[in-house]
Design an enzyme around this catalytic site. Structure first.
Site, short mmCIF file in Angstrom:
data_model
loop_
_atom_site.label_atom_id
_atom_site.label_comp_id
_atom_site.label_asym_id
_atom_site.label_seq_id
_atom_site.Cartn_x
_atom_site.Cartn_y
_atom_site.Cartn_z
N TYR A 108 104.66 39.15 113.73
CA TYR A 108 103.66 39.73 114.46
C TYR A 108 103.78 40.81 115.59
O TYR A 108 104.76 40.76 116.28
CB TYR A 108 102.57 38.67 114.98
CG TYR A 108 101.54 39.14 115.63
CD1 TYR A 108 100.57 39.29 115.21
CD2 TYR A 108 101.92 39.28 117.15
CE1 TYR A 108 99.30 39.78 115.86
CE2 TYR A 108 100.75 39.41 118.01
CZ TYR A 108 99.57 39.89 116.89
OH TYR A 108 98.56 40.41 118.12
N GLU A 196 97.48 46.40 116.25
CA GLU A 196 97.98 45.23 115.96
C GLU A 196 98.72 45.52 114.48
O GLU A 196 97.69 45.95 113.60
CB GLU A 196 96.87 43.95 115.79
CG GLU A 196 97.60 42.84 115.34
CD GLU A 196 96.40 41.86 115.34
OE1 GLU A 196 96.31 40.94 116.33
OE2 GLU A 196 95.39 41.74 114.56
#
Length: 385
Positions: A108, A196
């Site tokens: 992530y 993101e």
């Protein structure tokens, strides 16, 4: 402003972030043609402004062109419902068809503004492909953070520090450092509020790519980025919020029954809080701004009442730059034009408050005056019930 995944990848790739090969399709036949061009297994992904698409059936693997046609036909036109869409869901009008890649690891990466530190913060985690909010709640120690100066940018040593913490090495570490610094540059130079990548893919060959991407942008900076502004998809936004943006109104639709019209973001937040404290639920956030005109107030009032869930309205104005008499005149004009059927509670304080109250009192409309915020909240909650 939000953009679709394929648009976020287009922006990131301009800055050097590697992404899988793929194209957007609006028909099943187009999806099949793209899959044939990619020459193998593909992933067909619904393009909506929401996460949780995989769990909702919006992401499917296809072994070739024929299967891509079939799964694209299942996804296109479906109502995709996830935690982020709410129960009303979103209709899928586009799919992204991408090459399927071998997965060794999923990580992530995300950049947001840390308001307490007054700096952007790059977050990374070994728990990629999961909802990062759940990871943060259950395993806060798994969220690695690195703040950086937006003027100097993220430094290579900071990217290497995160890479080492994620147990990367060799060429994979070098590729990770290059991608992370490119992501930080994209965040800064595009005036993003969120950049993101979830998941960040480590392939079986050690390559590093953005398997998914999400970007949000500062509305006040879109004028500096017309190419990003052109990516706005009004079909993905709430119609009332789109209408409000035409008049420079800060409006966000919520799921309550009490409409709020307030001047000033802080007062708007406090108004929503006190409505909740009194046992009600706000139907919106609306800040008419410090320089609102009577016409702007009329439009704000019209938009509030366009929400069929609204059972009562609370107007909470502290007159400073915006005078109470001007607000009152706008409210009266709008109420007369719209033939308002729901109860309205009005709390006015500040500049020209007496004149404002006079205008409301002589309007002949069923407006309930309130003394103070607590009294206003109690009255509007009772009226909504």
């Amino acid at each position: 402003m939000k953009v679709h995944e394929y648009q976020a990848k287009e922006i990131l790739s301009r800055f050097g972030v590697r992404v899988p090969r793929g194209k957007v399709a609006v028909t099943a036949a187009e999806a099949g043609a793209i899959a044939a061009d990619l020459g193998g297994k593909v992933v067909v992904k619904a393009q909506v402004h929401a996460g949780g698409r995989g769990k909702a059936g919006g992401v499917k693997l296809a072994s070739g062109a024929d299967e891509a046609v079939r799964v694209a036909g299942q996804i296109l036109g479906m109502k995709l419902v996830s935690k982020q869409t709410g129960p009303e869901g979103r209709i899928v009008h586009k799919v992204l068809v991408e090459e399927a890649l071998g997965i060794a690891r999923e990580l992530y990466l995300g950049i947001v503004l840390d308001r307490s530190a007054e700096l952007p913060v790059l977050m990374a985690s070994k728990f990629g492909g999961m909802e990062i909010e759940e990871v943060a709640a259950e395993h806060p120690e798994a969220i690695l953070k690195e703040h950086f100066d937006p003027c100097a940018g993220l430094q290579p040593f900071q990217a290497r520090k995160l890479g080492f913490a994620l147990e990367l090495s060799g060429d994979t570490l070098k590729k990770f450092v290059k991608l992370v610094t490119a992501l930080a540059r994209a965040y800064n130079e595009s005036d993003s509020t969120l950049a993101e990548i979830n998941p960040l893919l480590i392939t079986n060959d050690g390559d590093v790519l953005a398997l998914d991407a999400k970007m949000n942008f500062d509305d006040n900076a879109i004028a500096r980025h017309p190419e990003i502004g052109a990516m706005r998809d009004l079909g993905e936004e709430d119609p009332l919020e789109v209408e409000a943006s035409k008049f420079d109104l800060n409006y966000i639709k919520l799921d309550g029954t009490i409409a709020c019209m307030v001047n000033g973001a802080g007062l708007a937040m406090a108004t929503m809080d006190i409505i909740k404290h009194a046992g009600g639920a706000p139907a919106n956030f609306l800040d008419v701004g410090g320089g609102a005109s009577q016409e702007r107030v009329e439009n704000a009032f019209r938009i509030l009442l366009s929400d069929p869930e609204v059972k009562a309205v609370l107007i909470n104005i502290f007159g400073g730059i915006v005078r109470c008499d001007m607000i009152a005149a706008g409210v009266v004009a709008a109420a007369r034009k719209l033939d308002v059927k729901v109860p309205i509670v009005v709390r006015l304080e500040g500049t020209n408050v007496d004149e404002g109250k006079r205008i409301l009192g002589e309007s002949g409309l069923a407006l309930q005056p309130a003394d103070g915020m607590a009294d206003a909240a109690a009255k509007v909650v009772a009226a909504a019930r």
